[in-house]
Structures are given as structure tokens and as C-alpha cells.
Design an enzyme around this catalytic site. Structure first.
Site, PDB file in Angstrom:
ATOM      1  N   LEU A 101       0.974  -1.031  -0.504  1.00 48.60           N
ATOM      2  CA  LEU A 101      -0.006  -0.005  -0.124  1.00 48.60           C
ATOM      3  C   LEU A 101       1.214   1.215   0.127  1.00 48.60           C
ATOM      4  O   LEU A 101       1.651   1.802   0.403  1.00 48.60           O
ATOM      5  CB  LEU A 101      -0.547  -0.067   1.554  1.00 48.60           C
ATOM      6  CG  LEU A 101      -1.455  -0.839   1.470  1.00 48.60           C
ATOM      7  CD1 LEU A 101      -2.572  -0.979   2.936  1.00 48.60           C
ATOM      8  CD2 LEU A 101      -3.154  -1.474   0.199  1.00 48.60           C
ATOM      9  N   ASP A 102       0.520   2.408  -0.961  1.00 53.82           N
ATOM     10  CA  ASP A 102       1.088   3.497  -0.795  1.00 53.82           C
ATOM     11  C   ASP A 102       1.597   4.349   1.125  1.00 53.82           C
ATOM     12  O   ASP A 102       0.657   3.747   2.023  1.00 53.82           O
ATOM     13  CB  ASP A 102       0.322   4.382  -1.406  1.00 53.82           C
ATOM     14  CG  ASP A 102      -0.074   4.190  -3.289  1.00 53.82           C
ATOM     15  OD1 ASP A 102       1.082   3.512  -3.580  1.00 53.82           O
ATOM     16  OD2 ASP A 102      -1.018   4.550  -3.249  1.00 53.82           O
ATOM     17  N   ARG A 103       2.338   4.965   1.063  1.00 51.84           N
ATOM     18  CA  ARG A 103       2.454   5.432   2.151  1.00 51.84           C
ATOM     19  C   ARG A 103       1.266   6.408   2.710  1.00 51.84           C
ATOM     20  O   ARG A 103       1.491   5.859   3.732  1.00 51.84           O
ATOM     21  CB  ARG A 103       3.941   6.347   2.128  1.00 51.84           C
ATOM     22  CG  ARG A 103       4.239   7.257   3.277  1.00 51.84           C
ATOM     23  CD  ARG A 103       5.140   7.501   3.260  1.00 51.84           C
ATOM     24  NE  ARG A 103       5.610   8.383   2.389  1.00 51.84           N
ATOM     25  CZ  ARG A 103       5.559  10.046   2.512  1.00 51.84           C
ATOM     26  NH1 ARG A 103       6.010  10.541   3.333  1.00 51.84           N
ATOM     27  NH2 ARG A 103       6.242  10.246   1.528  1.00 51.84           N
ATOM     28  N   LYS A 190      -6.013   4.915  -6.666  1.00 53.91           N
ATOM     29  CA  LYS A 190      -5.510   6.853  -7.459  1.00 53.91           C
ATOM     30  C   LYS A 190      -5.213   7.212  -9.240  1.00 53.91           C
ATOM     31  O   LYS A 190      -6.102   7.925  -9.177  1.00 53.91           O
ATOM     32  CB  LYS A 190      -4.143   7.173  -6.593  1.00 53.91           C
ATOM     33  CG  LYS A 190      -4.745   7.035  -5.663  1.00 53.91           C
ATOM     34  CD  LYS A 190      -2.790   7.888  -4.495  1.00 53.91           C
ATOM     35  CE  LYS A 190      -2.673   7.710  -3.395  1.00 53.91           C
ATOM     36  NZ  LYS A 190      -1.342   7.318  -3.082  1.00 53.91           N
TER      37      LYS A 190
END
Ligand code: URA
Length: 238
Positions: A101-103, A190
């Protein structure tokens, strides 16, 4: 754990002795002779017997609620990592996150040292559903829902598989949505919204395959998978 690695670790057999155990039918899983040396087994799910001895695997499976600001890397000089959230006593060799998962994304992560299980869960042909909830800046229309259903094309030309977009809450400002995808492209959610001119403000993964983020598991917390959660992953052991 791979059956051959388990035998090597528990019975200290060399390669030749191990082959012989398989060839002579002395390796049994759930009472049946097993010939597949690299079969992924777990003693919570399978009865493993080798030359009449019962073997235990002892691998670890944690469900972790990733908070914002933490990265899915084994090491990072700048940011806290998901593995930093795991207590030292639980931080076993080989532990890693299945998928990333992204930050700035929160939500469900499976953390395990069973590499074969993670590999299977990420295979595109397995079509493991990942469910995300998000707040997005712009209004979401039924045209957007249809575009997601037909397969979004990113700026740059990459096309995604069909995805299910649901509108959960409409406000005068941002919109709350749920999105179910079966792929794991980099920044996928996104970029899918960006392709529709919509900005994701907040993103959280709430499910992956049969695993669901429990309401009582707060960001930064983790716990072992329950037996029924592990059993729900049975199809991904092979
Ligand atoms: N899609 C994204 O854009 N980010 C994530 O962290 C996961 C899926």
C-alpha cells in the site's frame, strides 16, 4: 511452508534421503501419500506425517492495519516501516507484506513468512479481489461507474480489468466510494480515478480476498489470523 524445506529443517535430512522419503511414500498429507515436494503446507491446516512422525510448520500470519505515513518496505532510512509495527518477539525471519500500500494509504495488510502463500495471492490469474474505500474530491457519476466497469485506461495507455465502483456517500464536498479490483498495479486506484479527472483524497483497503479488516483492529495494530481466516486461504496453499 514447502514440504521439502520442512522435512529438511525438522529431520535434518540431506537431499537424497529426502527424495527417498517421497519415493517410498513415507510423506503423507491428511493421510494421503504426497509426491509434490514443493507443496505448501501448514500444520494448522494439514496433518503432516513423515516416516510416521507428525511435523509442525510454525509459520506466522498477521493481519495488520497499516496507518498513514508507514511504508511497505523491509527497510527505509526515512520512514517507519510496516515491520517496525510488529513487536520484536513476532518479527520472525522472512516476514514480509503480501502486496503493498502507498505511504498515504491505510488499511488491511497480510504479513507472513509463508512466501509461497503470498506469491499465490498475488498471481494475476488468481483474481484476488481487493476492496478499497476512498474519499474523492470531485463528484462521481454513473458514467464513471460504467467506465470502471468497462476497464479504465490510464494516461499512458495501460488498460485495467473491469472494476466495480460503488458510490457510498455524496456530500456537497467529497464523495465516498467503494472500489473492488482484482489487480495490483502501482498506484492503481489513484491512477484509475485520475484517468476520470478525479482526485483521491483518502484511501483505505478494507478487504483482500476472504480477509476483511476487522472494525476493532485500529491503525498500527495487528493480530494473528484466526484459524477460520487461515482456513479461508486454504485454496491458496498448493
Ligand atoms: N491503489 C493506490 O493507488 N494506492 C494504494 O496504496 C493501493 C491501491
Amino acid at each position: 511452508m514447502r514440504l521439502d524445506k520442512l522435512i529438511e529443517a525438522r529431520l535434518q535430512t540431506n537431499r537424497k534421503a529426502q527424495k527417498r522419503l517421497f519415493l517410498t511414500g513415507q510423506v503423507k498429507v491428511d493421510g494421503k501419500v504426497e509426491r509434490q515436494e514443493n507443496r505448501n503446507v501448514d500444520s494448522q491446516l494439514h496433518k503432516i506425517e513423515v516416516a510416521g512422525k507428525r511435523l509442525d510448520t510454525g509459520e506466522n500470519y498477521f493481519l495488520l492495519h497499516k496507518p498513514k505515513g508507514v511504508v511497505c518496505a523491509n527497510r527505509d532510512s526515512e520512514h517507519e516501516t510496516v515491520l517496525d509495527l510488529v513487536a520484536p518477539a513476532d518479527r520472525k525471519k522472512g516476514l514480509y507484506t503480501v502486496g503493498r500500500l502507498d505511504r498515504d494509504t491505510e488499511g488491511l495488510l497480510l504479513v507472513t513468512d509463508n512466501g509461497q502463500l503470498g506469491y499465490e495471492l498475488l498471481q494475476p490469474n488468481r483474481k484476488v479481489a481487493k476492496v478499497y474505500e476512498a474519499w474523492v474530491k470531485e463528484p462521481v457519476t454513473s458514467e464513471d461507474v460504467i467506465a470502471f466497469e468497462q476497464g479504465i485506461t490510464f494516461y499512458g495507455g495501460v488498460t485495467c480489468q473491469p472494476a466495480v465502483l460503488e458510490i457510498l456517500e455524496v456530500t456537497p464536498g467529497p464523495t465516498k466510494i467503494r472500489l473492488t479490483i482484482q489487480e495490483g498495479k502501482f498506484h492503481q486506484v489513484k491512477k484509475m480515478f485520475l484517468a476520470r479527472g478525479i482526485k483521491v483524497l483518502y484511501l483505505r483497503r478494507v478487504a483482500m480476498g476472504p480477509l476483511v479488516l476487522p472494525n476493532d483492529l485500529l491503525p498500527k495494530e495487528y493480530r494473528e489470523l484466526t484459524l477460520s481466516e487461515l482456513q479461508s486461504l486454504q485454496d491458496y496453499f498448493r
